[in-house]
Every structure is written in structure tokens, then in C-alpha cells.
Design a protein around this motif. Sequence first.
Motif, short mmCIF file in Angstrom:
data_model
loop_
_atom_site.label_atom_id
_atom_site.label_comp_id
_atom_site.label_asym_id
_atom_site.label_seq_id
_atom_site.Cartn_x
_atom_site.Cartn_y
_atom_site.Cartn_z
N GLY A 106 -7.78 42.12 55.80
CA GLY A 106 -8.04 40.95 56.62
C GLY A 106 -8.19 41.32 58.08
O GLY A 106 -7.48 42.16 58.60
N LYS A 107 -9.13 40.67 58.78
CA LYS A 107 -9.38 40.99 60.18
C LYS A 107 -9.39 39.69 60.98
O LYS A 107 -9.91 38.68 60.53
CB LYS A 107 -10.72 41.73 60.34
N HIS A 108 -8.83 39.74 62.17
CA HIS A 108 -8.81 38.57 63.03
C HIS A 108 -9.46 38.84 64.37
O HIS A 108 -9.91 37.95 65.04
CB HIS A 108 -7.36 38.11 63.26
N LEU A 109 -9.44 40.11 64.80
CA LEU A 109 -10.04 40.45 66.08
C LEU A 109 -11.18 41.44 65.86
O LEU A 109 -11.08 42.28 64.99
CB LEU A 109 -8.99 41.06 67.01
N ARG B 151 -3.42 47.65 69.03
CA ARG B 151 -2.60 47.46 67.83
C ARG B 151 -1.60 46.32 68.05
O ARG B 151 -1.36 45.50 67.16
CB ARG B 151 -1.85 48.75 67.50
N THR B 152 -1.03 46.25 69.25
CA THR B 152 -0.08 45.18 69.57
C THR B 152 -0.78 43.82 69.56
O THR B 152 -0.26 42.86 68.99
CB THR B 152 0.55 45.43 70.96
N VAL B 153 -1.94 43.76 70.18
CA VAL B 153 -2.70 42.51 70.21
C VAL B 153 -3.08 42.08 68.80
O VAL B 153 -2.97 40.90 68.44
CB VAL B 153 -3.96 42.66 71.10
N LYS B 154 -3.53 43.01 67.99
CA LYS B 154 -3.95 42.70 66.63
C LYS B 154 -2.78 42.18 65.79
O LYS B 154 -2.92 41.24 65.01
CB LYS B 154 -4.56 43.94 65.98
N LEU C 194 0.01 37.24 63.49
CA LEU C 194 1.12 36.28 63.42
C LEU C 194 0.65 34.89 63.81
O LEU C 194 1.06 33.90 63.20
CB LEU C 194 2.26 36.74 64.36
N ALA C 195 -0.21 34.81 64.85
CA ALA C 195 -0.73 33.52 65.27
C ALA C 195 -1.62 32.91 64.19
O ALA C 195 -1.59 31.70 63.95
CB ALA C 195 -1.50 33.67 66.58
N ALA C 196 -2.41 33.75 63.53
CA ALA C 196 -3.29 33.26 62.46
C ALA C 196 -2.46 32.68 61.31
O ALA C 196 -2.83 31.66 60.72
CB ALA C 196 -4.18 34.40 61.95
N ARG C 197 -1.36 33.32 61.00
CA ARG C 197 -0.49 32.79 59.93
C ARG C 197 0.18 31.49 60.36
O ARG C 197 0.29 30.55 59.58
CB ARG C 197 0.56 33.83 59.56
N ARG C 198 0.60 31.43 61.62
CA ARG C 198 1.31 30.25 62.10
C ARG C 198 0.40 29.03 62.21
O ARG C 198 0.77 27.92 61.81
CB ARG C 198 1.93 30.55 63.48
N PHE C 199 -0.82 29.21 62.71
CA PHE C 199 -1.68 28.07 62.98
C PHE C 199 -2.75 27.83 61.92
O PHE C 199 -3.20 26.70 61.74
CB PHE C 199 -2.36 28.24 64.35
N ASP C 200 -3.18 28.88 61.22
CA ASP C 200 -4.25 28.73 60.24
C ASP C 200 -3.78 28.97 58.81
O ASP C 200 -4.55 28.77 57.86
CB ASP C 200 -5.40 29.70 60.54
N GLY C 201 -2.55 29.41 58.65
CA GLY C 201 -2.05 29.68 57.31
C GLY C 201 -2.69 30.88 56.66
O GLY C 201 -2.65 31.02 55.44
N VAL C 202 -3.27 31.77 57.47
CA VAL C 202 -3.93 32.97 56.95
C VAL C 202 -2.93 34.12 56.98
O VAL C 202 -2.37 34.43 58.03
CB VAL C 202 -5.17 33.34 57.79
N GLU C 203 -2.72 34.73 55.83
CA GLU C 203 -1.78 35.86 55.76
C GLU C 203 -2.39 37.07 56.46
O GLU C 203 -3.48 37.51 56.11
CB GLU C 203 -1.49 36.20 54.31
N PRO C 204 -1.73 37.60 57.48
CA PRO C 204 -2.29 38.75 58.22
C PRO C 204 -2.20 40.02 57.40
O PRO C 204 -1.38 40.13 56.47
CB PRO C 204 -1.39 38.84 59.45
#
Length: 200
Positions: free
Chosen positions: A197-200, A81-84, A89-99
Motif C-alpha cells: 500500500g502507498k500513500h505518498l 520514511r518518517t513522513v511515510k 497512521l493518518a490514512a488509517r485514522r481518517f480513511d480506515g486504510v490499513e497502512p
Amino acid sequence: MIVTLIVICEVGFWVLLAAGLGARYVLRKPRLGVALLLCEPVLEVVLLIATAVDLRNGAEPNWTHGLAALYIGYTVGHGHRTVKWLDGLAARRFDGVEPPRAPKYGRERAAHEGKVWLGTVTGAVTATVLLLLAVAYVGDGARDDSLWAWIAQAWKITGIHGLVALWYTLAPPKAPAGQDDWGNDLTDGPREHQRTGKHL
């Protein structure tokens, strides 16, 4: 020694996490990023082995061994959960994707709190199993009182967290007029990516 290893594992967790997210979003090497993140469980295995060896060599069971078990339990129950969350946050910062965001109100918030509590239960079960194995490993009832005390502590924490989750179930906060359970303004239209939305 055990306390030092816990500190090393904690620092290593964040170093590998930063390296994995950096590889994923800065270097644009998602496979390398995943590989680095998958190395994190190795830290827990190292800590587990070191704790067992310490006890095997005749170390007196104490709070350090209990803390090690709780640390591993927390990682099992809440590490993903922490990693996700940080990946979002990283996806929003670098890709502009709202987590995806956690719901703030209503039954959805109650369900969310219940899932988080289940992570705490998983951590307590993991810590309990490890501590019971340590008790059996020591094999001396006169030396394992501190280990039993940490088992009780793990379930005390779980019980307190369970009361919080129960409160949200019995009296979930209500969304203000014009907002959904995620706190989104209904006039802006649905924002499904914030929920699924999913990132991992």
C-alpha cells in the motif's frame, strides 16, 4: 544561534508535517497537503546557510555545527520514511486504510533492516560531505578538530546500526507457525495491501 535554529527546524518539521497531513485528510485537499510537505526541505536549507554564515563570520567550529550537519543528514536519510510512516497512521485514522507494515520475521525483516540501514548510510554521507565542506570553508587545521570528531561520530553510529542490520541478516527471527513474515495469520488469507500500500 545554531542550536536555536536546530530547535526551530525540528519544531517546524513537525508543524509542517501536521499541517500537510491535516490538509490531506481533514480538509481533503491533497495538493495543498503535498505542497506543505514539500516545504520541509526549505528548513534544512535555512539551517545549512545559517551554519555556513556562522562559520564565515568567524565562529569557532564546535559541537553545534557538527550537530547541525548530523540533523540535516538524518533528515535526508530518514525524513521521507518518517513522513511515510505518519502518513500511513493518518490514512488509517481518517480513511480506515490499513497502512503498509514492516515485516517482523525472516528474510523480509532482514531486507527491511538493510534498507533502514542504507538510510543511515545516506545520512552519514550527507553529514560527512557537509562537515568536509565546513573544514575547507574554515581553512584552519587548528580550529576544525570538532568537525572531524563529528564525522567520526556519524560513522560510529552508522557502524553500530550496521551491526544490528547484519545480525538480522545472519539470524533473522523466524515467524511463529501459522504466520507469515509480516505477522499476519495465514488462515486469514493474503493481505497484500499491508505490504504494498502507498500513500505518498
